[in-house]
Motif scaffolding. Structure first.
Motif, PDB file in Angstrom:
ATOM      1  N   MET A  51      23.587  52.489  -5.430  1.00  0.00           N
ATOM      2  CA  MET A  51      22.944  53.387  -4.469  1.00  0.00           C
ATOM      3  C   MET A  51      23.632  53.344  -3.108  1.00  0.00           C
ATOM      4  SD  MET A  51      18.977  53.470  -3.286  1.00  0.00           S
ATOM      5  CE  MET A  51      18.287  55.098  -3.249  1.00  0.00           C
ATOM      6  N   GLY A  52      24.439  52.308  -2.871  1.00  0.00           N
ATOM      7  CA  GLY A  52      25.158  52.254  -1.608  1.00  0.00           C
ATOM      8  C   GLY A  52      24.359  51.729  -0.439  1.00  0.00           C
ATOM      9  N   ILE A  53      23.290  50.986  -0.699  1.00  0.00           N
ATOM     10  CA  ILE A  53      22.462  50.405   0.362  1.00  0.00           C
ATOM     11  C   ILE A  53      22.898  48.970   0.593  1.00  0.00           C
ATOM     12  CG2 ILE A  53      20.118  49.709   1.035  1.00  0.00           C
ATOM     13  CD1 ILE A  53      20.455  52.705   0.864  1.00  0.00           C
ATOM     14  N   SER A  54      23.077  48.612   1.855  1.00  0.00           N
ATOM     15  CA  SER A  54      23.349  47.213   2.178  1.00  0.00           C
ATOM     16  C   SER A  54      22.647  46.856   3.484  1.00  0.00           C
ATOM     17  CB  SER A  54      24.852  46.952   2.274  1.00  0.00           C
ATOM     18  OG  SER A  54      25.426  47.760   3.268  1.00  0.00           O
ATOM     19  N   LEU A  55      22.445  45.572   3.666  1.00  0.00           N
ATOM     20  CA  LEU A  55      21.854  45.066   4.908  1.00  0.00           C
ATOM     21  C   LEU A  55      22.904  44.232   5.620  1.00  0.00           C
ATOM     22  CD1 LEU A  55      18.265  43.939   3.834  1.00  0.00           C
ATOM     23  CD2 LEU A  55      19.018  46.133   4.708  1.00  0.00           C
ATOM     24  N   ILE A  56      23.016  44.451   6.910  1.00  0.00           N
ATOM     25  CA  ILE A  56      23.934  43.701   7.757  1.00  0.00           C
ATOM     26  C   ILE A  56      23.082  42.990   8.798  1.00  0.00           C
ATOM     27  CG2 ILE A  56      25.925  43.822   9.303  1.00  0.00           C
ATOM     28  CD1 ILE A  56      26.509  45.014   6.511  1.00  0.00           C
ATOM     29  N   LYS A  57      23.239  41.668   8.894  1.00  0.00           N
ATOM     30  CA  LYS A  57      22.471  40.921   9.905  1.00  0.00           C
ATOM     31  C   LYS A  57      22.854  41.442  11.288  1.00  0.00           C
ATOM     32  CE  LYS A  57      20.159  36.877  10.897  1.00  0.00           C
ATOM     33  NZ  LYS A  57      20.332  35.454  10.835  1.00  0.00           N
ATOM     34  N   ALA A  58      21.873  41.858  12.027  1.00  0.00           N
ATOM     35  CA  ALA A  58      22.101  42.444  13.348  1.00  0.00           C
ATOM     36  C   ALA A  58      22.277  41.356  14.403  1.00  0.00           C
ATOM     37  CB  ALA A  58      20.934  43.351  13.718  1.00  0.00           C
ATOM     38  N   THR A  59      23.009  41.698  15.432  1.00  0.00           N
ATOM     39  CA  THR A  59      23.171  40.820  16.595  1.00  0.00           C
ATOM     40  C   THR A  59      22.574  41.527  17.806  1.00  0.00           C
ATOM     41  OG1 THR A  59      25.298  41.735  17.282  1.00  0.00           O
ATOM     42  CG2 THR A  59      25.342  39.950  15.622  1.00  0.00           C
ATOM     43  N   LEU A  60      22.500  40.818  18.893  1.00  0.00           N
ATOM     44  CA  LEU A  60      21.958  41.394  20.129  1.00  0.00           C
ATOM     45  C   LEU A  60      22.723  42.656  20.528  1.00  0.00           C
ATOM     46  CD1 LEU A  60      19.757  40.995  22.192  1.00  0.00           C
ATOM     47  CD2 LEU A  60      21.261  39.459  23.455  1.00  0.00           C
ATOM     48  N   GLU A  91      22.244  49.939   6.020  1.00  0.00           N
ATOM     49  CA  GLU A  91      23.439  50.777   5.906  1.00  0.00           C
ATOM     50  C   GLU A  91      23.362  51.574   4.609  1.00  0.00           C
ATOM     51  OE1 GLU A  91      26.466  50.437   8.034  1.00  0.00           O
ATOM     52  OE2 GLU A  91      25.087  49.437   9.402  1.00  0.00           O
ATOM     53  N   TYR A  92      23.713  52.843   4.701  1.00  0.00           N
ATOM     54  CA  TYR A  92      23.757  53.718   3.535  1.00  0.00           C
ATOM     55  C   TYR A  92      25.047  54.512   3.622  1.00  0.00           C
ATOM     56  CZ  TYR A  92      22.439  57.538   0.375  1.00  0.00           C
ATOM     57  OH  TYR A  92      22.397  58.469  -0.645  1.00  0.00           O
ATOM     58  N   LEU A  93      25.927  54.315   2.651  1.00  0.00           N
ATOM     59  CA  LEU A  93      27.224  54.979   2.656  1.00  0.00           C
ATOM     60  C   LEU A  93      27.943  54.787   3.993  1.00  0.00           C
ATOM     61  CD1 LEU A  93      26.180  58.286   0.821  1.00  0.00           C
ATOM     62  CD2 LEU A  93      27.156  56.203  -0.189  1.00  0.00           C
ATOM     63  N   GLU A  94      27.917  53.558   4.479  1.00  0.00           N
ATOM     64  CA  GLU A  94      28.595  53.123   5.709  1.00  0.00           C
ATOM     65  C   GLU A  94      28.000  53.670   7.000  1.00  0.00           C
ATOM     66  OE1 GLU A  94      32.858  53.265   5.404  1.00  0.00           O
ATOM     67  OE2 GLU A  94      32.792  52.724   3.283  1.00  0.00           O
ATOM     68  N   ASP A  95      26.853  54.343   6.933  1.00  0.00           N
ATOM     69  CA  ASP A  95      26.146  54.778   8.141  1.00  0.00           C
ATOM     70  C   ASP A  95      24.920  53.896   8.334  1.00  0.00           C
ATOM     71  OD1 ASP A  95      27.790  56.964   8.816  1.00  0.00           O
ATOM     72  OD2 ASP A  95      26.705  58.290   7.438  1.00  0.00           O
ATOM     73  N   THR A  96      24.601  53.583   9.583  1.00  0.00           N
ATOM     74  CA  THR A  96      23.370  52.858   9.881  1.00  0.00           C
ATOM     75  C   THR A  96      22.237  53.878   9.923  1.00  0.00           C
ATOM     76  OG1 THR A  96      24.583  51.213  11.155  1.00  0.00           O
ATOM     77  CG2 THR A  96      22.201  51.324  11.499  1.00  0.00           C
ATOM     78  N   ILE A  97      21.284  53.715   8.999  1.00  0.00           N
ATOM     79  CA  ILE A  97      20.193  54.696   8.887  1.00  0.00           C
ATOM     80  C   ILE A  97      18.817  54.084   9.137  1.00  0.00           C
ATOM     81  CG2 ILE A  97      21.478  56.161   7.298  1.00  0.00           C
ATOM     82  CD1 ILE A  97      19.301  54.814   5.203  1.00  0.00           C
ATOM     83  N   GLN A 104      14.324  59.283   4.462  1.00  0.00           N
ATOM     84  CA  GLN A 104      13.089  58.775   3.884  1.00  0.00           C
ATOM     85  C   GLN A 104      12.799  59.475   2.562  1.00  0.00           C
ATOM     86  OE1 GLN A 104      10.074  59.158   6.952  1.00  0.00           O
ATOM     87  NE2 GLN A 104      11.182  57.803   8.337  1.00  0.00           N
ATOM     88  N   GLY A 105      12.082  58.775   1.683  1.00  0.00           N
ATOM     89  CA  GLY A 105      11.680  59.356   0.412  1.00  0.00           C
ATOM     90  C   GLY A 105      12.761  59.345  -0.647  1.00  0.00           C
ATOM     91  N   LYS A 106      13.810  58.547  -0.447  1.00  0.00           N
ATOM     92  CA  LYS A 106      14.932  58.498  -1.389  1.00  0.00           C
ATOM     93  C   LYS A 106      15.026  57.163  -2.131  1.00  0.00           C
ATOM     94  CE  LYS A 106      17.818  61.562   1.442  1.00  0.00           C
ATOM     95  NZ  LYS A 106      19.064  61.640   2.227  1.00  0.00           N
ATOM     96  N   GLY A 107      14.004  56.309  -1.979  1.00  0.00           N
ATOM     97  CA  GLY A 107      14.042  55.013  -2.656  1.00  0.00           C
ATOM     98  C   GLY A 107      14.780  53.932  -1.883  1.00  0.00           C
ATOM     99  N   ILE A 108      15.193  54.244  -0.668  1.00  0.00           N
ATOM    100  CA  ILE A 108      15.967  53.288   0.132  1.00  0.00           C
ATOM    101  C   ILE A 108      15.118  52.074   0.504  1.00  0.00           C
ATOM    102  CG2 ILE A 108      17.165  52.966   2.341  1.00  0.00           C
ATOM    103  CD1 ILE A 108      18.087  55.961   1.996  1.00  0.00           C
ATOM    104  N   ALA A 109      13.891  52.307   0.935  1.00  0.00           N
ATOM    105  CA  ALA A 109      13.026  51.185   1.334  1.00  0.00           C
ATOM    106  C   ALA A 109      12.810  50.218   0.165  1.00  0.00           C
ATOM    107  CB  ALA A 109      11.692  51.692   1.858  1.00  0.00           C
TER     108      ALA A 109
END
Length: 155
Positions: free
Chosen positions: A1-10, A61-67, A92-97
């Motif tokens: 699906m192309g979903i990833s999580l990147i740990k955020a910094t300040l 991240e979804y397809l390299e965009d922060t969404i 929203q509504g695409k199963g990303i959550a």
């Protein structure tokens, strides 16, 4: 699906704040809960949370965009709280959550308990969390005549 999580910094705080405002604005306009809606939070409040030692933020991240973004609060005794999770309206509504929750539960695989809350009047949100295994705790909080917050847990 192309979903990833990147740990955020300040350094990501302003970007996350901007996405949070866009994601929650439709709900703010609908319910006018100016004291509690994340669309009405200041950047300073987000920065303050970033600095909490018990808070982790992730960029969605979804397809390299922060969404979107998700904040995980580490509580005592291997308990965690999601507060908030947000995804831009057009995604929203695409199963990303659902995918985001699966990833978060892998990252925090030691979790004994998860907590979150949502708007009782938003049936789609309640359905999503219940589908993910969250159960209503029986606690709720009336914010105004239009909106009630309902609390959930998952063991």
């Amino acid at each position: 699906m192309g979903i990833s999580l990147i740990k955020a910094t300040l350094d990501d705080a302003a970007k996350l704040h901007e996405i949070q405002v866009k994601a929650f604005m439709p709900l703010l306009e609908k319910y006018q809960d100016y004291d509690t809606n994340p669309a009405n939070e200041s950047l300073e409040k987000v920065i303050t949370r970033f600095k909490q030692p018990f808070t982790d933020y992730y960029l969605i991240e979804y397809l390299e965009d922060t969404i979107g973004g998700i904040r995980v609060v580490k509580m005592s005794n291997k308990s965690y709280r999601v507060s908030p999770i947000f995804i831009l309206p057009e995604h929203q509504g695409k199963g990303i959550a659902q995918k985001v929750f699966a990833i978060i539960e892998e990252i925090y695989h030691d979790a004994r308990l998860w907590e979150l809350d949502t708007i009782m009047q938003e049936e789609g949100l309640c359905y999503l969390y219940e589908k993910l295994g969250y159960k209503k705790t029986g606690k709720s909080k009336i914010i105004n005549e239009k909106i009630t917050i309902v609390f959930y847990e998952k063991s």
